[in-house]
Every structure is written in structure tokens, then in C-alpha cells.
Design a protein around this motif. Structure first.
Motif, PDB file in Angstrom:
ATOM      1  N   ILE A 113       0.858  -1.182   0.000  1.00  0.00           N
ATOM      2  CA  ILE A 113       0.000   0.000   0.000  1.00  0.00           C
ATOM      3  C   ILE A 113       0.901   1.240   0.000  1.00  0.00           C
ATOM      4  N   LYS A 114       0.659   2.178  -0.911  1.00  0.00           N
ATOM      5  CA  LYS A 114       1.537   3.347  -1.091  1.00  0.00           C
ATOM      6  C   LYS A 114       0.862   4.613  -0.570  1.00  0.00           C
ATOM      7  N   LYS A 115       1.663   5.522  -0.032  1.00  0.00           N
ATOM      8  CA  LYS A 115       1.188   6.878   0.242  1.00  0.00           C
ATOM      9  C   LYS A 115       0.945   7.542  -1.106  1.00  0.00           C
ATOM     10  N   ASP A 116      -0.178   8.287  -1.201  1.00  0.00           N
ATOM     11  CA  ASP A 116      -0.399   8.946  -2.499  1.00  0.00           C
ATOM     12  C   ASP A 116      -0.115  10.435  -2.421  1.00  0.00           C
ATOM     13  N   GLY A 117       0.423  10.890  -1.268  1.00  0.00           N
ATOM     14  CA  GLY A 117       0.809  12.294  -1.150  1.00  0.00           C
ATOM     15  C   GLY A 117      -0.307  13.197  -0.682  1.00  0.00           C
ATOM     16  N   SER A 118      -1.536  12.643  -0.542  1.00  0.00           N
ATOM     17  CA  SER A 118      -2.675  13.496  -0.171  1.00  0.00           C
ATOM     18  C   SER A 118      -2.847  13.584   1.349  1.00  0.00           C
ATOM     19  N   GLY A 119      -2.106  12.756   2.120  1.00  0.00           N
ATOM     20  CA  GLY A 119      -2.295  12.728   3.577  1.00  0.00           C
ATOM     21  C   GLY A 119      -3.417  11.806   4.010  1.00  0.00           C
ATOM     22  N   LYS A 120      -4.092  11.172   3.074  1.00  0.00           N
ATOM     23  CA  LYS A 120      -5.171  10.225   3.423  1.00  0.00           C
ATOM     24  C   LYS A 120      -4.555   8.948   4.010  1.00  0.00           C
ATOM     25  N   VAL A 121      -5.223   8.345   5.031  1.00  0.00           N
ATOM     26  CA  VAL A 121      -4.717   7.094   5.618  1.00  0.00           C
ATOM     27  C   VAL A 121      -5.581   5.924   5.157  1.00  0.00           C
ATOM     28  N   PRO A 122      -4.983   4.728   5.057  1.00  0.00           N
ATOM     29  CA  PRO A 122      -5.786   3.571   4.643  1.00  0.00           C
ATOM     30  C   PRO A 122      -6.813   3.221   5.711  1.00  0.00           C
ATOM     31  N   PRO A 123      -8.020   2.833   5.348  1.00  0.00           N
ATOM     32  CA  PRO A 123      -9.078   2.597   6.337  1.00  0.00           C
ATOM     33  C   PRO A 123      -8.862   1.342   7.211  1.00  0.00           C
ATOM     34  N   LEU A 124      -8.205   0.309   6.694  1.00  0.00           N
ATOM     35  CA  LEU A 124      -7.886  -0.897   7.460  1.00  0.00           C
ATOM     36  C   LEU A 124      -9.105  -1.513   8.161  1.00  0.00           C
ATOM     37  N   ALA A 125     -10.037  -2.024   7.399  1.00  0.00           N
ATOM     38  CA  ALA A 125     -11.175  -2.758   7.974  1.00  0.00           C
ATOM     39  C   ALA A 125     -10.671  -4.074   8.551  1.00  0.00           C
ATOM     40  N   MET A 126     -11.258  -4.504   9.684  1.00  0.00           N
ATOM     41  CA  MET A 126     -10.793  -5.718  10.359  1.00  0.00           C
ATOM     42  C   MET A 126     -11.881  -6.787  10.370  1.00  0.00           C
ATOM     43  N   SER A 127     -11.456  -8.070  10.415  1.00  0.00           N
ATOM     44  CA  SER A 127     -12.358  -9.210  10.619  1.00  0.00           C
ATOM     45  C   SER A 127     -11.918  -9.949  11.871  1.00  0.00           C
ATOM     46  N   GLU A 128     -12.860 -10.645  12.529  1.00  0.00           N
ATOM     47  CA  GLU A 128     -12.503 -11.420  13.723  1.00  0.00           C
ATOM     48  C   GLU A 128     -11.852 -12.733  13.299  1.00  0.00           C
ATOM     49  N   ASN A 129     -10.803 -13.112  13.999  1.00  0.00           N
ATOM     50  CA  ASN A 129     -10.147 -14.396  13.746  1.00  0.00           C
ATOM     51  C   ASN A 129     -10.914 -15.526  14.419  1.00  0.00           C
ATOM     52  N   PRO A 130     -10.726 -16.771  13.943  1.00  0.00           N
ATOM     53  CA  PRO A 130     -11.322 -17.902  14.662  1.00  0.00           C
ATOM     54  C   PRO A 130     -10.698 -18.011  16.049  1.00  0.00           C
ATOM     55  N   ASP A 131     -11.498 -18.424  17.037  1.00  0.00           N
ATOM     56  CA  ASP A 131     -10.962 -18.704  18.372  1.00  0.00           C
ATOM     57  C   ASP A 131     -10.562 -20.180  18.390  1.00  0.00           C
ATOM     58  N   ILE A 132      -9.257 -20.415  18.406  1.00  0.00           N
ATOM     59  CA  ILE A 132      -8.746 -21.779  18.252  1.00  0.00           C
ATOM     60  C   ILE A 132      -9.095 -22.618  19.476  1.00  0.00           C
ATOM     61  N   LEU A 133      -8.836 -22.078  20.659  1.00  0.00           N
ATOM     62  CA  LEU A 133      -9.149 -22.787  21.904  1.00  0.00           C
ATOM     63  C   LEU A 133     -10.626 -23.147  21.965  1.00  0.00           C
ATOM     64  N   SER A 134     -11.478 -22.170  21.745  1.00  0.00           N
ATOM     65  CA  SER A 134     -12.917 -22.411  21.855  1.00  0.00           C
ATOM     66  C   SER A 134     -13.391 -23.410  20.797  1.00  0.00           C
ATOM     67  N   THR A 135     -12.856 -23.293  19.585  1.00  0.00           N
ATOM     68  CA  THR A 135     -13.233 -24.213  18.507  1.00  0.00           C
ATOM     69  C   THR A 135     -12.897 -25.653  18.893  1.00  0.00           C
ATOM     70  N   ILE A 136     -11.679 -25.866  19.394  1.00  0.00           N
ATOM     71  CA  ILE A 136     -11.233 -27.233  19.712  1.00  0.00           C
ATOM     72  C   ILE A 136     -11.967 -27.750  20.959  1.00  0.00           C
ATOM     73  N   ALA A 137     -12.150 -26.875  21.958  1.00  0.00           N
ATOM     74  CA  ALA A 137     -12.795 -27.310  23.206  1.00  0.00           C
ATOM     75  C   ALA A 137     -14.263 -27.666  22.979  1.00  0.00           C
ATOM     76  N   HIS A 138     -14.887 -27.058  21.986  1.00  0.00           N
ATOM     77  CA  HIS A 138     -16.310 -27.324  21.730  1.00  0.00           C
ATOM     78  C   HIS A 138     -16.539 -28.393  20.670  1.00  0.00           C
ATOM     79  N   ARG A 139     -15.451 -28.984  20.160  1.00  0.00           N
ATOM     80  CA  ARG A 139     -15.635 -30.048  19.155  1.00  0.00           C
ATOM     81  C   ARG A 139     -16.257 -31.266  19.800  1.00  0.00           C
ATOM     82  N   THR A 140     -17.238 -31.856  19.124  1.00  0.00           N
ATOM     83  CA  THR A 140     -17.869 -33.046  19.697  1.00  0.00           C
ATOM     84  C   THR A 140     -17.065 -34.294  19.342  1.00  0.00           C
ATOM     85  N   ASP A 141     -16.309 -34.230  18.212  1.00  0.00           N
ATOM     86  CA  ASP A 141     -15.386 -35.324  17.901  1.00  0.00           C
ATOM     87  C   ASP A 141     -13.982 -34.800  18.163  1.00  0.00           C
ATOM     88  N   LEU A 142     -13.079 -35.661  18.493  1.00  0.00           N
ATOM     89  CA  LEU A 142     -11.664 -35.309  18.602  1.00  0.00           C
ATOM     90  C   LEU A 142     -11.352 -34.218  19.639  1.00  0.00           C
TER      91      LEU A 142
END
Ligand code: CTP
Ligand code: CA
Length: 226
Positions: A113-142
Motif C-alpha cells: 500500500i503506497k502513500k499517495d501524497g494526499s495525507g489520506k490514511v488507509p481505512p484498514l477494515a478488520m475481521s474477527e479471527n477464529p478462536d482456536i481454543l474455543s473451537t477445539i474445546a467445543h468439538r464433539t469429535d476429537l
């Protein structure tokens, strides 16, 4: 020499450990990370191998060498960490010591991502990551028979840990205070509290290696009784 069961109390067991931070790419040269050193998880993996277990260590980007006798899977992102843990199952015991990034940039740019000289900043939208502990602890198999999580807290350590124990569906939360001046993330010592449904054990401040050895001893006792 033949070792007695007391010396190799985890012989025949498979232990999966996560350790370190994750890196979540913004673009090919930038990422989001945290201050985890990986030391506590590596120490647990090494202690479990010394106790006779087969150990798979799923590690985020850290500079630490592979502990002796441990199979190490090196990954970068939370999603890769979950996939590597799932690929390592089945396991008798899982210890989630990694400081997984809670969020990732929703879309990593394929080019820098490049600066375009205008002073604008990238918005950087975020997504939630999977919760590994919770996923594994709640598995009914394995689901591993013993699932252990960590909770690094800066405040209300024990109350937050008890809430996490219930929410994540694990058997133990190893809680530590990472507020400035105490456990400080990335340090070599750790003051932990073992939170289970039966109560709380307070351990003294110890080097992380020693916390690893003691935790593996605690696990061996508990497995022995089950
Ligand atoms: N954990 C995980 N995957 C995530 C987030 C956390 O496996 N995406 C695990 C950690 O390895 C740790 C436990 O969950 O064993 C608790 O992590 P923590 O960051 O303390 O809990 P969160 O639920 O993310 O809560 P918060 O960061 O808001 O305190
Ligand atoms: Ca978190």
C-alpha cells in the motif's frame, strides 16, 4: 536405561501446544502482531517431551529454536494456526499458550500500500479471527481429554479468567497478570493462577521454564487420576 512411569508420566500421550504471537498481514511488507515471545509455550512443549509425551508445537513467528524431541509446525496467521492444530489431532492434551491476534485486516493487499501524497490514511477494515481454543474445546469429535487455555489480563485477572473458563469450554485457564510492572508480556518470568471449576491454585512467581515443568507435572497428576 529404562525409565519408570514416574519419570516418563506422559509416555504414550500426544500433547498439542500453541505458542507465540500470530502475524496478520496488511500487505506483503506489513502485519499486525503482539508482544508474545513464545517462551512459555515452548517451555511447556519441551517439558512435555521430557515427560515422555509425543509433542506437536504449533508456533507463530518467534526466533526460538525447536525444543529437543518436539515436532514443530511454524505458521504465521491465526487461520493457519487453527488448521495446523486440527491437522495435529487427535491429542490427549491440548495447551493453548499462543497469543492469537483477535482480529486481522479484512483483506490483505496483494501489493504494498503506497502513500499517495494526499495525507489520506488507509481505512484498514478488520475481521474477527477464529478462536482456536474455543473451537477445539467445543468439538464433539476429537476433543482432547484435557484442554488448557491461558488468559493474559491487565486487570480483574481472576474474574476474567473464570469467565473465560466457562465461555471457552476448556478444563483449565492458566491466568497471568500482564499489567505493567508485573508479568510483563515477553518477559522471562510468570506469576500464574490455575483456574478450574473446582477452584483456584496460586503459584509463586517463577521462571517460565519452571512454570512449564510444574504445569506438565500438574497435568500428569490429573491425567493419572482420570
Ligand atoms: N485463543 C485462541 N484463539 C483466539 C484467541 C484466543 O486460541 N483467536 C486462546 C489463547 O491461546 C488463550 C485463550 O484463548 O489460551 C485466551 O486468550 P485471550 O486473548 O486471553 O482471550 P480472548 O477470548 O481473546 O479475550 P480478550 O483478548 O478479549 O481478553
Ligand atoms: Ca485475545
Amino acid at each position: 536405561a529404562l525409565l519408570s512411569p514416574a519419570e516418563k508420566p506422559l509416555a504414550g500421550r500426544h500433547v498439542v501446544v500453541t505458542a507465540g504471537p500470530t502475524h496478520e498481514p496488511i500487505d506483503p511488507v506489513r502485519y499486525i502482531a503482539n508482544r508474545s515471545s513464545g517462551r512459555q509455550g515452548f517451555a511447556i512443549a519441551e517439558a512435555a517431551a521430557r515427560a515422555g509425551a509425543r509433542v506437536t508445537l504449533v508456533a507463530g513467528p518467534v526466533g526460538l529454536p525447536d525444543p529437543p524431541g518436539v515436532t514443530v509446525r511454524r505458521i504465521e496467521t491465526a487461520r493457519d494456526m487453527l488448521a495446523a492444530v486440527e491437522a495435529a489431532l487427535p491429542a490427549d492434551i491440548a495447551v493453548f499458550a499462543a497469543a492469537v491476534a483477535d482480529w486481522r485486516p479484512a483483506e490483505a493487499a496483494s501489493l504494498k500500500i503506497k502513500k499517495d501524497g494526499s495525507g489520506k490514511v488507509p481505512p484498514l477494515a478488520m475481521s474477527e479471527n477464529p478462536d482456536i481454543l474455543s473451537t477445539i474445546a467445543h468439538r464433539t469429535d476429537l476433543r482432547p481429554g484435557l484442554v488448557i487455555g491461558f488468559a493474559a489480563e491487565t486487570n480483574d485477572v481472576l474474574a476474567n479468567a473464570e469467565a473465560k473458563l466457562a465461555r471457552k469450554g476448556c478444563d483449565v485457564i492458566v491466568a497471568n497478570d500482564v499489567s505493567a510492572g508485573t508479568g510483563v508480556m515477553g518477559g522471562t518470568e510468570n506469576t500464574v493462577h490455575l483456574v478450574t471449576k473446582d477452584g483456584i491454585e496460586h503459584w509463586p512467581k517463577l521462571p517460565k521454564d519452571e512454570v512449564g515443568t510444574r504445569l506438565v507435572g500438574w497435568i500428569a497428576d490429573r491425567i493419572g487420576k482420570s
